[in-house]
Design a protein around this motif. Structure first.
Motif, PDB file in Angstrom:
ATOM      1  N   ASP A  66       1.205   1.317 -13.899  1.00 44.12           N
ATOM      2  CA  ASP A  66       1.694   2.701 -14.009  1.00 44.12           C
ATOM      3  C   ASP A  66       2.557   2.814 -15.250  1.00 44.12           C
TER       4      ASP A  66
ATOM      5  N   ASN B 219      -0.885   7.822   1.313  1.00 43.77           N
ATOM      6  CA  ASN B 219      -1.757   8.744   0.590  1.00 43.77           C
ATOM      7  C   ASN B 219      -2.442   9.653   1.600  1.00 43.77           C
TER       8      ASN B 219
ATOM      9  N   VAL C  37      -5.138   1.813  -9.749  1.00 47.22           N
ATOM     10  CA  VAL C  37      -4.918   1.652  -8.317  1.00 47.22           C
ATOM     11  C   VAL C  37      -6.058   0.828  -7.737  1.00 47.22           C
TER      12      VAL C  37
ATOM     13  N   ALA D 199      -4.175   1.797  -0.514  1.00 51.60           N
ATOM     14  CA  ALA D 199      -4.159   2.093  -1.947  1.00 51.60           C
ATOM     15  C   ALA D 199      -2.918   1.452  -2.561  1.00 51.60           C
ATOM     16  N   ARG D 200      -3.112   0.562  -3.524  1.00 49.99           N
ATOM     17  CA  ARG D 200      -2.016  -0.196  -4.129  1.00 49.99           C
ATOM     18  C   ARG D 200      -1.970   0.051  -5.635  1.00 49.99           C
ATOM     19  N   LYS D 201      -0.891   0.652  -6.090  1.00 41.63           N
ATOM     20  CA  LYS D 201      -0.738   0.947  -7.514  1.00 41.63           C
ATOM     21  C   LYS D 201      -0.402  -0.343  -8.253  1.00 41.63           C
TER      22      LYS D 201
ATOM     23  N   MET E 233      -8.015   0.172  -4.389  1.00 36.29           N
ATOM     24  CA  MET E 233      -8.214   0.856  -3.112  1.00 36.29           C
ATOM     25  C   MET E 233      -9.234   0.094  -2.274  1.00 36.29           C
TER      26      MET E 233
ATOM     27  N   SER F 236       0.844  -1.185   0.000  1.00 36.42           N
ATOM     28  CA  SER F 236       0.000   0.000   0.000  1.00 36.42           C
ATOM     29  C   SER F 236       0.885   1.242   0.000  1.00 36.42           C
ATOM     30  N   SER F 237       0.506   2.229  -0.798  1.00 32.58           N
ATOM     31  CA  SER F 237       1.262   3.474  -0.890  1.00 32.58           C
ATOM     32  C   SER F 237       0.693   4.509   0.073  1.00 32.58           C
TER      33      SER F 237
END
Length: 112
Positions: free
Chosen positions: A25, A14, A32, A20-22, A34, A11-12
Motif C-alpha cells: 500500500d 470487507n 491485495v 483479503a490481506r493487503k 484474496m 485479513s481486513s
C-alpha cells in the motif's frame, strides 16, 4: 528490502466477507491477496481505478461488465476503472488471487 509473507498479514474486513490481506500500500499502488473459498463470491462492485487480477491458485469465474469467463491459475485479467465486476468460486478448491489497483484509489470501491 521489505519482505511480506501472506500468512503474517491479518485479513481486513470487507463487504464481501472473504479473506483479503493487503500486502502492499503506497501512494502509487495497492496489492491485495484474496482467498475465495468454494461456494463464496464477491458482491458486484465498481473500483474507481484500473485493476488487474493474477490467479495464483485454483479456478474461478470472473465477470467484468457484460463479459463472463472461467479463468485458472497463472491467468492475468485486466479490469478497467468504473466497470462493474465480481468473482465466483464454483469449484471445490480455494481460489487465490493477487489484486493490484493502479494508481492507489483515492475514493472507495462501491458495492452495487
Amino acid at each position: 528490502m521489505k519482505v511480506v509473507e501472506v500468512s503474517h498479514v491479518e485479513s481486513s474486513p470487507n463487504p464481501h466477507g472473504v479473506d483479503a490481506r493487503k500486502l502492499y500500500d503506497t501512494e502509487n499502488a495497492v496489492a491485495v491477496h484474496m482467498t475465495i473459498k468454494p461456494g463464496e463470491s464477491l458482491k458486484k462492485h465498481v473500483t474507481p481505478v484500473d485493476v488487474f487480477f493474477y490467479v495464483l491458485e485454483g479456478e474461478g469465474v470472473v465477470e467484468i461488465g457484460d463479459e463472463k469467463e472461467t479463468v485458472k491459475k497463472d491467468s492475468l485479467i485486466d479490469s478497467p476503472a468504473k466497470i462493474p465486476h465480481t468473482w465466483y468460486n464454483e469449484g471445490d478448491a480455494d481460489l487465490r488471487i493477487l489484486i493490484v489497483k493502479v494508481p492507489r484509489p483515492q475514493k472507495s470501491t462501491r458495492v452495487i
